[in-house]
Design a protein around this motif. Sequence first.
Motif, PDB file in Angstrom:
ATOM      1  N   VAL A 127     -14.972  -9.259  -0.297  1.00 60.99           N
ATOM      2  CA  VAL A 127     -16.309  -9.850  -0.218  1.00 60.99           C
ATOM      3  C   VAL A 127     -16.920  -9.496   1.134  1.00 60.99           C
ATOM      4  O   VAL A 127     -16.274  -9.614   2.174  1.00 60.99           O
ATOM      5  N   ARG A 128     -18.170  -9.039   1.114  1.00 59.55           N
ATOM      6  CA  ARG A 128     -18.787  -8.500   2.320  1.00 59.55           C
ATOM      7  C   ARG A 128     -19.859  -9.395   2.936  1.00 59.55           C
ATOM      8  O   ARG A 128     -20.077  -9.377   4.140  1.00 59.55           O
ATOM      9  N   ASP A 129     -20.536 -10.143   2.116  1.00 62.17           N
ATOM     10  CA  ASP A 129     -21.702 -10.885   2.600  1.00 62.17           C
ATOM     11  C   ASP A 129     -21.317 -12.294   3.043  1.00 62.17           C
ATOM     12  O   ASP A 129     -20.765 -13.065   2.253  1.00 62.17           O
ATOM     13  N   PRO A 130     -21.601 -12.663   4.294  1.00 61.33           N
ATOM     14  CA  PRO A 130     -21.254 -14.011   4.778  1.00 61.33           C
ATOM     15  C   PRO A 130     -21.897 -15.124   3.962  1.00 61.33           C
ATOM     16  O   PRO A 130     -21.278 -16.164   3.727  1.00 61.33           O
ATOM     17  N   GLY A 131     -23.141 -14.895   3.539  1.00 64.09           N
ATOM     18  CA  GLY A 131     -23.825 -15.899   2.731  1.00 64.09           C
ATOM     19  C   GLY A 131     -23.138 -16.113   1.396  1.00 64.09           C
ATOM     20  O   GLY A 131     -23.007 -17.249   0.921  1.00 64.09           O
ATOM     21  N   ASN A 132     -22.697 -15.016   0.776  1.00 63.91           N
ATOM     22  CA  ASN A 132     -21.954 -15.135  -0.480  1.00 63.91           C
ATOM     23  C   ASN A 132     -20.668 -15.910  -0.283  1.00 63.91           C
ATOM     24  O   ASN A 132     -20.359 -16.832  -1.049  1.00 63.91           O
ATOM     25  N   LEU A 133     -19.898 -15.542   0.734  1.00 63.45           N
ATOM     26  CA  LEU A 133     -18.625 -16.220   0.955  1.00 63.45           C
ATOM     27  C   LEU A 133     -18.830 -17.701   1.251  1.00 63.45           C
ATOM     28  O   LEU A 133     -18.133 -18.556   0.696  1.00 63.45           O
ATOM     29  N   GLY A 134     -19.790 -18.012   2.102  1.00 59.94           N
ATOM     30  CA  GLY A 134     -20.059 -19.406   2.426  1.00 59.94           C
ATOM     31  C   GLY A 134     -20.481 -20.208   1.206  1.00 59.94           C
ATOM     32  O   GLY A 134     -20.032 -21.345   1.003  1.00 59.94           O
ATOM     33  N   LEU A 154      -8.626 -14.610   0.067  1.00 54.58           N
ATOM     34  CA  LEU A 154      -9.392 -13.421   0.435  1.00 54.58           C
ATOM     35  C   LEU A 154      -8.475 -12.211   0.383  1.00 54.58           C
ATOM     36  O   LEU A 154      -7.422 -12.179   1.032  1.00 54.58           O
ATOM     37  N   ILE A 155      -8.892 -11.200  -0.377  1.00 58.07           N
ATOM     38  CA  ILE A 155      -8.062 -10.010  -0.574  1.00 58.07           C
ATOM     39  C   ILE A 155      -8.681  -8.819   0.134  1.00 58.07           C
ATOM     40  O   ILE A 155      -9.875  -8.525  -0.034  1.00 58.07           O
ATOM     41  N   GLY A 156      -7.863  -8.128   0.925  1.00 57.32           N
ATOM     42  CA  GLY A 156      -8.338  -6.924   1.602  1.00 57.32           C
ATOM     43  C   GLY A 156      -9.241  -7.232   2.779  1.00 57.32           C
ATOM     44  O   GLY A 156      -9.246  -8.336   3.329  1.00 57.32           O
ATOM     45  N   GLU A 157     -10.040  -6.242   3.162  1.00 56.55           N
ATOM     46  CA  GLU A 157     -10.949  -6.385   4.291  1.00 56.55           C
ATOM     47  C   GLU A 157     -12.188  -7.147   3.844  1.00 56.55           C
ATOM     48  O   GLU A 157     -13.041  -6.604   3.142  1.00 56.55           O
ATOM     49  N   THR A 158     -12.289  -8.397   4.246  1.00 57.62           N
ATOM     50  CA  THR A 158     -13.410  -9.243   3.828  1.00 57.62           C
ATOM     51  C   THR A 158     -14.203  -9.700   5.046  1.00 57.62           C
ATOM     52  O   THR A 158     -13.774  -9.556   6.185  1.00 57.62           O
ATOM     53  N   THR A 159     -15.369 -10.269   4.766  1.00 52.97           N
ATOM     54  CA  THR A 159     -16.124 -10.904   5.836  1.00 52.97           C
ATOM     55  C   THR A 159     -15.344 -12.123   6.339  1.00 52.97           C
ATOM     56  O   THR A 159     -14.499 -12.661   5.636  1.00 52.97           O
ATOM     57  N   ASP A 160     -15.623 -12.529   7.553  1.00 53.12           N
ATOM     58  CA  ASP A 160     -14.863 -13.593   8.209  1.00 53.12           C
ATOM     59  C   ASP A 160     -15.339 -14.968   7.740  1.00 53.12           C
ATOM     60  O   ASP A 160     -16.516 -15.305   7.897  1.00 53.12           O
ATOM     61  N   PRO A 161     -14.442 -15.794   7.182  1.00 52.62           N
ATOM     62  CA  PRO A 161     -14.860 -17.133   6.749  1.00 52.62           C
ATOM     63  C   PRO A 161     -15.246 -18.026   7.914  1.00 52.62           C
ATOM     64  O   PRO A 161     -15.891 -19.063   7.711  1.00 52.62           O
ATOM     65  N   SER A 173     -26.988  -7.245 -13.379  1.00 53.27           N
ATOM     66  CA  SER A 173     -25.834  -7.893 -12.764  1.00 53.27           C
ATOM     67  C   SER A 173     -26.253  -9.223 -12.149  1.00 53.27           C
ATOM     68  O   SER A 173     -27.436  -9.488 -11.961  1.00 53.27           O
ATOM     69  N   LEU A 174     -25.248 -10.023 -11.832  1.00 52.91           N
ATOM     70  CA  LEU A 174     -25.469 -11.294 -11.150  1.00 52.91           C
ATOM     71  C   LEU A 174     -24.991 -11.190  -9.705  1.00 52.91           C
ATOM     72  O   LEU A 174     -24.058 -10.455  -9.400  1.00 52.91           O
ATOM     73  N   ASN A 175     -25.618 -11.940  -8.829  1.00 58.73           N
ATOM     74  CA  ASN A 175     -25.121 -12.098  -7.470  1.00 58.73           C
ATOM     75  C   ASN A 175     -23.693 -12.640  -7.524  1.00 58.73           C
ATOM     76  O   ASN A 175     -23.360 -13.449  -8.380  1.00 58.73           O
ATOM     77  N   LEU A 176     -22.837 -12.187  -6.604  1.00 61.11           N
ATOM     78  CA  LEU A 176     -21.429 -12.572  -6.613  1.00 61.11           C
ATOM     79  C   LEU A 176     -21.251 -14.088  -6.550  1.00 61.11           C
ATOM     80  O   LEU A 176     -20.431 -14.652  -7.280  1.00 61.11           O
TER      81      LEU A 176
END
Length: 286
Positions: A140-147, A163-170, A261-264
Amino acid sequence: MSKDFHDQGPRRVGQVKEVTSLANPIIKDIKALTNKKSREESGTFLAEGLKLVIDAIELGWTIRTLVYAKAAKGKPLVEQMAARTVAAGGLVLEVSEKVIAAITRRDNPQMVVGIFEQRWTPLKGIRPQEGETWVALDRVRDPGNLGTIIRTADAAGASGIILIGETTDPFSLETVRATMGSVFAVPVARATPEEFLAWRKSAGVSIVATHLAGAVDYRTIDYRRKPTVLLMGNEQSGLPDQLAREADALARIPQQGRADSLNLAVATAVMLFEARRHLLSLAEGK
């Protein structure tokens, strides 16, 4: 990092300081927490707002530093949090609005900011039980999505995020803002794809992945049979084959209209509330 900031710990006698200069080394260290490298080196992060600070302290998170603007001085809840910070061995800073605006990078900043120790849940210790739902996010790349996903997981009663792989920082400022405080209530683990796949073999879970190649309507899946892990792909490229082929079900969300598509975060919310529909109710008091 300055010694005052870096050495804060629960055993140290707390302090209260007044700071008005942006050149103060403690303020420089706090401002640096907007950078991932500084957060990783110090093991800390910023949380804005009195509500978030109260939530974190009530949930047992370790506060290193409490910063509040002069305008907030004397307010009962602020004074309570300051007292609890000092009692825990933390540092309390009374600062000018100019300083707190610089820390939060906002023109109209919150009057209270807390610096907390990061908390990660070890993947190997996660053993989902009956009725539990976890969300696994691939790159997951977008901080807003993760939050937003963390906040939604909290609302739906999910047990945590992997969180799998290289993701944005929670624990980035943007992600923490988007969680609206749920970052303190939802356990977060991290893993490489290989670690995640090794874990799932012994975890006794059902992996339900959203995938364009999926032929199963997400509403027809039995989410009661086993603890469920909802596996969601990257915003741009979706799930890699390495993860998709290990899923117990590849699901799709039926759509109409021109959007392809839908937003994540939206797709994750749709999946979460369906997976937990049998566990959620509008019971009185909820």
